[in-house]
Design a protein around this motif. Structure first.
Motif, PDB file in Angstrom:
ATOM      1  N   ALA A  96       0.849  -1.193   0.000  1.00  0.00           N
ATOM      2  CA  ALA A  96       0.000   0.000   0.000  1.00  0.00           C
ATOM      3  C   ALA A  96       0.882   1.238   0.000  1.00  0.00           C
ATOM      4  O   ALA A  96       1.974   1.226   0.564  1.00  0.00           O
ATOM      5  CB  ALA A  96      -0.909   0.009   1.232  1.00  0.00           C
ATOM      6  N   ARG A 141       0.145   4.004   1.532  1.00  0.00           N
ATOM      7  CA  ARG A 141       0.004   4.723   2.792  1.00  0.00           C
ATOM      8  C   ARG A 141      -0.916   3.932   3.712  1.00  0.00           C
ATOM      9  O   ARG A 141      -1.786   3.189   3.264  1.00  0.00           O
ATOM     10  CB  ARG A 141      -0.579   6.122   2.543  1.00  0.00           C
ATOM     11  CG  ARG A 141      -0.609   7.010   3.768  1.00  0.00           C
ATOM     12  CD  ARG A 141      -1.076   8.418   3.422  1.00  0.00           C
ATOM     13  NE  ARG A 141      -2.452   8.428   2.928  1.00  0.00           N
ATOM     14  CZ  ARG A 141      -3.237   9.501   2.912  1.00  0.00           C
ATOM     15  NH1 ARG A 141      -2.763  10.664   3.333  1.00  0.00           N
ATOM     16  NH2 ARG A 141      -4.456   9.440   2.446  1.00  0.00           N
ATOM     17  N   VAL A 142      -0.710   4.097   5.016  1.00  0.00           N
ATOM     18  CA  VAL A 142      -1.592   3.497   6.017  1.00  0.00           C
ATOM     19  C   VAL A 142      -2.337   4.621   6.720  1.00  0.00           C
ATOM     20  O   VAL A 142      -1.722   5.601   7.167  1.00  0.00           O
ATOM     21  CB  VAL A 142      -0.802   2.665   7.040  1.00  0.00           C
ATOM     22  CG1 VAL A 142      -1.745   2.061   8.082  1.00  0.00           C
ATOM     23  CG2 VAL A 142      -0.004   1.572   6.349  1.00  0.00           C
ATOM     24  N   VAL A 143      -3.668   4.498   6.796  1.00  0.00           N
ATOM     25  CA  VAL A 143      -4.485   5.516   7.469  1.00  0.00           C
ATOM     26  C   VAL A 143      -5.211   4.862   8.633  1.00  0.00           C
ATOM     27  O   VAL A 143      -5.977   3.919   8.452  1.00  0.00           O
ATOM     28  CB  VAL A 143      -5.498   6.158   6.511  1.00  0.00           C
ATOM     29  CG1 VAL A 143      -6.325   7.215   7.263  1.00  0.00           C
ATOM     30  CG2 VAL A 143      -4.798   6.794   5.318  1.00  0.00           C
ATOM     31  N   VAL A 154      -8.754   9.747   3.271  1.00  0.00           N
ATOM     32  CA  VAL A 154      -8.555   8.404   2.718  1.00  0.00           C
ATOM     33  C   VAL A 154      -8.665   8.391   1.199  1.00  0.00           C
ATOM     34  O   VAL A 154      -9.626   8.925   0.629  1.00  0.00           O
ATOM     35  CB  VAL A 154      -9.558   7.411   3.327  1.00  0.00           C
ATOM     36  CG1 VAL A 154      -9.449   6.046   2.655  1.00  0.00           C
ATOM     37  CG2 VAL A 154      -9.313   7.269   4.822  1.00  0.00           C
ATOM     38  N   ASP A 155      -7.667   7.787   0.564  1.00  0.00           N
ATOM     39  CA  ASP A 155      -7.706   7.511  -0.874  1.00  0.00           C
ATOM     40  C   ASP A 155      -8.012   6.037  -1.087  1.00  0.00           C
ATOM     41  O   ASP A 155      -7.843   5.208  -0.186  1.00  0.00           O
ATOM     42  CB  ASP A 155      -6.360   7.846  -1.520  1.00  0.00           C
ATOM     43  CG  ASP A 155      -6.069   9.344  -1.504  1.00  0.00           C
ATOM     44  OD1 ASP A 155      -7.035  10.127  -1.596  1.00  0.00           O
ATOM     45  OD2 ASP A 155      -4.891   9.718  -1.374  1.00  0.00           O
ATOM     46  N   ASP A 164      -6.551   3.650  -2.552  1.00  0.00           N
ATOM     47  CA  ASP A 164      -5.478   2.664  -2.431  1.00  0.00           C
ATOM     48  C   ASP A 164      -4.865   2.593  -1.041  1.00  0.00           C
ATOM     49  O   ASP A 164      -3.981   1.771  -0.790  1.00  0.00           O
ATOM     50  CB  ASP A 164      -4.370   2.957  -3.453  1.00  0.00           C
ATOM     51  CG  ASP A 164      -4.798   2.650  -4.883  1.00  0.00           C
ATOM     52  OD1 ASP A 164      -5.716   1.828  -5.048  1.00  0.00           O
ATOM     53  OD2 ASP A 164      -4.211   3.223  -5.807  1.00  0.00           O
ATOM     54  N   ASP A 165      -5.298   3.449  -0.113  1.00  0.00           N
ATOM     55  CA  ASP A 165      -4.750   3.427   1.237  1.00  0.00           C
ATOM     56  C   ASP A 165      -5.137   2.136   1.962  1.00  0.00           C
ATOM     57  O   ASP A 165      -6.239   1.593   1.764  1.00  0.00           O
ATOM     58  CB  ASP A 165      -5.280   4.605   2.057  1.00  0.00           C
ATOM     59  CG  ASP A 165      -4.697   5.929   1.624  1.00  0.00           C
ATOM     60  OD1 ASP A 165      -3.582   5.940   1.076  1.00  0.00           O
ATOM     61  OD2 ASP A 165      -5.369   6.967   1.829  1.00  0.00           O
ATOM     62  N   VAL A 183      -6.515   1.079   5.158  1.00  0.00           N
ATOM     63  CA  VAL A 183      -7.242   1.711   6.251  1.00  0.00           C
ATOM     64  C   VAL A 183      -7.303   0.739   7.430  1.00  0.00           C
ATOM     65  O   VAL A 183      -7.689  -0.419   7.271  1.00  0.00           O
ATOM     66  CB  VAL A 183      -8.666   2.102   5.816  1.00  0.00           C
ATOM     67  CG1 VAL A 183      -9.460   2.664   7.000  1.00  0.00           C
ATOM     68  CG2 VAL A 183      -8.602   3.129   4.688  1.00  0.00           C
ATOM     69  N   ARG A 228     -12.694  -1.032  -2.572  1.00  0.00           N
ATOM     70  CA  ARG A 228     -11.293  -0.795  -2.306  1.00  0.00           C
ATOM     71  C   ARG A 228     -10.419  -1.896  -2.878  1.00  0.00           C
ATOM     72  O   ARG A 228     -10.802  -3.061  -2.911  1.00  0.00           O
ATOM     73  CB  ARG A 228     -11.044  -0.695  -0.799  1.00  0.00           C
ATOM     74  CG  ARG A 228     -11.824   0.415  -0.120  1.00  0.00           C
ATOM     75  CD  ARG A 228     -11.376   0.568   1.321  1.00  0.00           C
ATOM     76  NE  ARG A 228      -9.934   0.744   1.398  1.00  0.00           N
ATOM     77  CZ  ARG A 228      -9.308   1.877   1.136  1.00  0.00           C
ATOM     78  NH1 ARG A 228      -9.984   2.941   0.790  1.00  0.00           N
ATOM     79  NH2 ARG A 228      -7.991   1.956   1.205  1.00  0.00           N
ATOM     80  N   SER A 259       5.650  -0.776   0.931  1.00  0.00           N
ATOM     81  CA  SER A 259       5.183   0.267   0.025  1.00  0.00           C
ATOM     82  C   SER A 259       5.021  -0.280  -1.378  1.00  0.00           C
ATOM     83  O   SER A 259       5.812  -1.094  -1.850  1.00  0.00           O
ATOM     84  CB  SER A 259       6.173   1.434   0.003  1.00  0.00           C
ATOM     85  OG  SER A 259       5.766   2.403  -0.943  1.00  0.00           O
TER      86      SER A 259
END
Length: 231
Positions: free
Chosen positions: A95, A97-99, A162-163, A165-166, A168, A188, A229
């Protein structure tokens, strides 16, 4: 029961493919029995049997949802797995990014994002489904005690952060259920994870925030070894 006998009981519980699949499914996040049944295509009565065996071996436990007291979630007890030979982790999720998401974006999600930033090179952010006006003072204090810094004014709505591809990670039951697990996943590329971390704000004590921090740190460490990543 001796240490060797306890380890043997854990190995025996994991010696059935369906139970091993349940543990695999819970490595990175918690799930309700219904979600496990659907994901693993195991009938509910058989799943109940497997969960009972895993619980007797100390591998899983059930926790009641803070959002809906009629709902239960199953969570892994990683300390029991740690008594076995350690597995060689390889990244299982890619991913950008991680949210981390909770309801108010005032404590758990903020702490998780700060811990993640210290643990991983994959970028992190936090958000809330109903963000409050600021970060809780005890969250700021517990972060400071552990060498982390939180911005006291920075809370944001999940819709602004949030996008698609994140990765979550919902760190509370309310946020997880409000986002809607099944509906959210269908839209997603990366599945949403759920951590049923008790809300320390209700207790409003230093001990409650320390407990939440400790649990988040353990979960971040496990997830950090499994995320790479995609950039």
């Amino acid at each position: 029961m001796s240490g060797v006998e306890r380890r043997a009981a854990v190995h025996a519980a994991l010696g059935e493919p369906a139970r091993l699949a349940i543990v695999d499914a819970l490595l990175l996040g918690d799930a309700s029995p219904g979600e496990l049944s659907a994901e693993l295509e195991v009938p509910s009565n058989l799943l109940a049997h497997h969960l009972r065996v895993l619980a007797e071996a100390g591998l899983v436990r059930r926790v009641r949802s803070e959002a809906d007291r009629r709902r239960w979630y199953v969570r892994l007890v990683p300390q029991v797995l740690a008594t076995l030979s350690p597995a060689a982790w390889t990244p299982v999720v890619a991913a950008p990014r991680v949210v981390f998401v909770c309801t108010r974006n005032s404590a758990r999600s903020q702490l998780a994002a700060a811990l993640w930033t210290r643990r991983s090179r994959v970028p992190a952010a936090s958000a809330g489904t109903r963000p409050g006006p600021g970060v809780h003072r005890r969250a700021i204090a517990v972060a400071r005690r552990h060498g982390l810094t939180l911005d006291p004014q920075l809370t944001r709505h999940v819709g602004d952060v949030v996008d698609v591809d994140d990765l979550v990670v919902a760190v509370c039951d309310n946020a997880y259920e409000e986002l809607g697990h099944q509906h959210h996943e269908r839209q997603r590329r990366v599945p949403m994870l759920h951590w049923s971390v008790p809300d320390p704000v209700g207790a409003d004590t230093d001990a409650a925030f320390e407990d939440a921090f400790t649990e988040l740190a353990d979960r971040v460490e496990r997830l950090g070894a499994a995320v790479a990543s995609d950039r």
